[in-house]
Design an enzyme around this catalytic site. Structure first.
Site, PDB file in Angstrom:
ATOM      1  CB  SER A   1       1.722  -4.564   6.775  1.00  0.00           C
ATOM      2  OG  SER A   1       1.807  -5.477   5.968  1.00  0.00           O
TER       3      SER A   1
ATOM      4  CB  SER B   1       2.623  -8.480   4.592  1.00  0.00           C
ATOM      5  OG  SER B   1       2.170  -7.646   3.389  1.00  0.00           O
TER       6      SER B   1
ATOM      7  CE  LYS C   1       3.927  -1.252  -3.677  1.00  0.00           C
ATOM      8  NZ  LYS C   1       2.513  -1.265  -4.033  1.00  0.00           N
TER       9      LYS C   1
ATOM     10  CG  ASP D   1       0.517  -4.368  -5.822  1.00  0.00           C
ATOM     11  OD1 ASP D   1       0.197  -5.184  -5.067  1.00  0.00           O
ATOM     12  OD2 ASP D   1       1.141  -3.315  -5.657  1.00  0.00           O
TER      13      ASP D   1
ATOM     14  CB  ALA E   1      -3.358   8.767 -11.490  1.00  0.00           C
ATOM     15  N   GLY E   2      -2.361   6.792  -8.530  1.00  0.00           N
ATOM     16  CA  GLY E   2      -0.872   6.743  -7.812  1.00  0.00           C
ATOM     17  C   GLY E   2      -0.488   5.237  -8.178  1.00  0.00           C
TER      18      GLY E   2
HETATM   19  P1  NAP Z   1      -1.069   6.166  -3.712  1.00  0.00           P
HETATM   20  O1  NAP Z   1       0.165   6.028  -4.263  1.00  0.00           O
HETATM   21  O2  NAP Z   1      -0.732   7.343  -2.636  1.00  0.00           O
HETATM   22  O3  NAP Z   1      -2.095   6.812  -4.814  1.00  0.00           O
HETATM   23  C1  NAP Z   1      -3.478   7.177  -4.184  1.00  0.00           C
HETATM   24  C2  NAP Z   1      -4.113   7.815  -5.520  1.00  0.00           C
HETATM   25  O4  NAP Z   1      -5.334   8.160  -4.966  1.00  0.00           O
HETATM   26  C3  NAP Z   1      -3.539   9.296  -5.844  1.00  0.00           C
HETATM   27  O5  NAP Z   1      -3.744   9.374  -7.474  1.00  0.00           O
HETATM   28  C4  NAP Z   1      -4.126  10.291  -5.217  1.00  0.00           C
HETATM   29  O6  NAP Z   1      -4.191  11.491  -5.608  1.00  0.00           O
HETATM   30  C5  NAP Z   1      -5.589   9.851  -5.152  1.00  0.00           C
HETATM   31  N1  NAP Z   1      -6.222  10.108  -3.837  1.00  0.00           N
HETATM   32  C6  NAP Z   1      -5.944  10.125  -2.584  1.00  0.00           C
HETATM   33  N2  NAP Z   1      -6.877  10.887  -1.965  1.00  0.00           N
HETATM   34  C7  NAP Z   1      -7.845  11.288  -2.887  1.00  0.00           C
HETATM   35  C8  NAP Z   1      -9.149  12.165  -2.659  1.00  0.00           C
HETATM   36  N3  NAP Z   1      -9.709  12.559  -1.566  1.00  0.00           N
HETATM   37  N4  NAP Z   1      -9.810  12.388  -3.814  1.00  0.00           N
HETATM   38  C9  NAP Z   1      -9.349  11.941  -4.933  1.00  0.00           C
HETATM   39  N5  NAP Z   1      -8.184  11.210  -5.259  1.00  0.00           N
HETATM   40  C10 NAP Z   1      -7.240  11.072  -4.213  1.00  0.00           C
HETATM   41  O7  NAP Z   1      -1.634   4.932  -3.088  1.00  0.00           O
HETATM   42  P2  NAP Z   1      -1.584   3.451  -3.675  1.00  0.00           P
HETATM   43  O8  NAP Z   1      -0.651   2.723  -3.353  1.00  0.00           O
HETATM   44  O9  NAP Z   1      -1.866   3.564  -5.125  1.00  0.00           O
HETATM   45  O10 NAP Z   1      -2.901   2.886  -3.059  1.00  0.00           O
HETATM   46  C11 NAP Z   1      -4.062   3.289  -3.176  1.00  0.00           C
HETATM   47  C12 NAP Z   1      -5.058   2.375  -2.544  1.00  0.00           C
HETATM   48  O11 NAP Z   1      -5.114   0.898  -2.873  1.00  0.00           O
HETATM   49  C13 NAP Z   1      -4.720   2.389  -0.781  1.00  0.00           C
HETATM   50  O12 NAP Z   1      -6.014   2.349  -0.121  1.00  0.00           O
HETATM   51  C14 NAP Z   1      -4.376   0.887  -0.787  1.00  0.00           C
HETATM   52  O13 NAP Z   1      -4.248   0.374   0.487  1.00  0.00           O
HETATM   53  C15 NAP Z   1      -5.009   0.184  -1.878  1.00  0.00           C
HETATM   54  N6  NAP Z   1      -4.174  -1.028  -2.202  1.00  0.00           N
HETATM   55  C16 NAP Z   1      -4.712  -2.244  -2.259  1.00  0.00           C
HETATM   56  C17 NAP Z   1      -3.833  -3.132  -2.552  1.00  0.00           C
HETATM   57  C18 NAP Z   1      -4.535  -4.701  -2.560  1.00  0.00           C
HETATM   58  O14 NAP Z   1      -3.724  -5.702  -2.564  1.00  0.00           O
HETATM   59  N7  NAP Z   1      -6.029  -4.644  -2.280  1.00  0.00           N
HETATM   60  C19 NAP Z   1      -2.799  -3.172  -3.312  1.00  0.00           C
HETATM   61  C20 NAP Z   1      -2.283  -1.975  -3.309  1.00  0.00           C
HETATM   62  C21 NAP Z   1      -2.886  -0.963  -2.828  1.00  0.00           C
HETATM   63  P3  NAP Z   1      -2.932  12.625  -5.191  1.00  0.00           P
HETATM   64  O15 NAP Z   1      -1.562  11.881  -5.626  1.00  0.00           O
HETATM   65  O16 NAP Z   1      -3.398  13.727  -5.525  1.00  0.00           O
HETATM   66  O17 NAP Z   1      -2.966  12.467  -3.489  1.00  0.00           O
END
Ligand code: NAP
Length: 313
Positions: free
Chosen positions: A46, A48, A102, A138, A165-166
């Site tokens: 992190s 943060s 979360k 976010d 869609a996470g």
């Molecule tokens: P999450 O809840 O785990 O969701 C990830 C999403 O991506 C899910 O829909 C997942 O599908 C999909 N995914 C994962 N691997 C995949 C693949 N190989 N092909 C297609 N889809 C795939 O994670 P999150 O919290 O949403 O975070 C997602 C990304 O955003 C991370 O890299 C995180 O570091 C980044 N993020 C950045 C910020 C920022 O401030 N810049 C803030 C929040 C998050 P499945 O459920 O089927 O695995």
């Protein structure tokens, strides 16, 4: 959502107003060093602590932003309840929340902001009088950095394509829909995307969000914005990209990648090579942190110091 075990009438959350003003300490009910932190599991990478410790330092506030690693449990979330009890007692001023807590955090709080309730995820906990509130910074963090980083058409009804869609995708979709965009959500598990669409239907109507399987990206019509909300391209696999190698990126679209480590992802490089405007997620990271700071202290966050703390990323 329920009121926590601590009796709200005896809770001693310090009021955020007037807190954190340089040289004024924490206000009437709390003195001494400020304690802030992030809970989630695991927390190893992190950024943060760097962002918030730099902010504390530049504001002349003694204190620390710590990592509170709390593994998920099958039963009562005692680790989270303990942290919230510390907040109610005024010993922790504010918390950030990350995966996997979360959603778990929601029923432990007294109230959610409109954004956190709609998104169904909390990334910031703060005191409001005697109550513990959950917010999601976010969504406004994404929106704010999107505006700052990319040239976008300033007309409602624009089309965006969101990959993933996470949790992060939920925040991104909420921000876009709230500002009048139409969203197509592409997920490898269409049922996950459909669930997200259904959750937002009462707020934004049926037509605002469409679902597309990842395998059918080629069929998506012209979009003004492409957002990556999957972890594809993130360290330690920086050579990955969420966009298929054999498919041209949408012509004329701006590209925003939430991934911030590496700073310039493969998707950002692909977009720039195709002549598109593109930005990575570091600005969103700073902005969501700054907005959390503003919930805790009731005053503007020192964004420049926060940026400086992560210049080497
Ligand atoms: P999450 O809840 O785990 O969701 C990830 C999403 O991506 C899910 O829909 C997942 O599908 C999909 N995914 C994962 N691997 C995949 C693949 N190989 N092909 C297609 N889809 C795939 O994670 P999150 O919290 O949403 O975070 C997602 C990304 O955003 C991370 O890299 C995180 O570091 C980044 N993020 C950045 C910020 C920022 O401030 N810049 C803030 C929040 C998050 P499945 O459920 O089927 O695995």
């Amino acid at each position: 959502m329920r009121v926590n075990q601590a009796d709200a009438s005896q809770a001693s959350c310090p009021s955020p107003k007037g807190r954190g003003v340089r040289g004024e300490g924490l206000g009437a009910s709390q003195s001494g060093p400020v304690l802030l932190g992030l809970t989630g599991y695991p927390l190893g990478h992190s950024l943060s602590p760097r962002l918030h410790n730099a902010a504390l330092q530049v504001q002349g506030l003694p204190g620390k932003y710590r990592l509170f690693a709390v593994p998920p449990t099958a039963g009562e979330p005692t680790g989270l309840l303990d942290l919230l009890a510390e907040m109610r007692a005024g010993r922790i001023l504010g918390l950030n929340v990350t995966i996997p807590h979360k959603q778990t955090m929601i029923p432990l709080l007294d109230q959610l902001t409109t954004a956190a309730a709609a998104i169904g995820a909390v990334n910031t906990v703060f005191c409001d009088g005697q109550r513990l509130l959950g917010d999601n910074t976010d969504a406004p963090g994404f929106w704010s950095d999107l505006q700052a980083s990319l040239p976008l058409p300033d007309m409602p009804g624009q089309q965006a394509l969101v990959l993933g869609a996470g949790g992060a995708a939920r925040a991104v979709c909420y921000a876009l829909l709230q500002h009048g965009w139409q969203v197509t959500l592409a997920a490898r598990r269409p049922e996950q995307a459909r669930a997200l669409g259904q959750a937002f239907q009462p707020l934004f109507g049926e037509a605002a969000l469409a679902v597309c399987p990842f395998s059918q990206l080629s069929q998506v019509q012209a979009v003004a914005l492409l957002v990556n909300a999957t972890p594809l391209g993130m360290y330690p696999q920086p050579d990955n990209s969420p966009w298929p190698a054999d498919l041209p990126l949408p012509a004329g679209a701006a590209v925003y990648d939430l991934v911030y480590n590496p700073r310039q992802t493969r998707l950002v490089r692909q977009a720039q090579a195709a002549g598109l405007s593109a930005a990575g997620g570091l600005g969103m990271l700073v902005e969501q942190a700054a907005l959390a700071w503003e919930r805790w202290f009731g005053q503007q966050a020192p964004r420049q110091a926060m940026w400086s703390s992560i210049q080497d990323v």
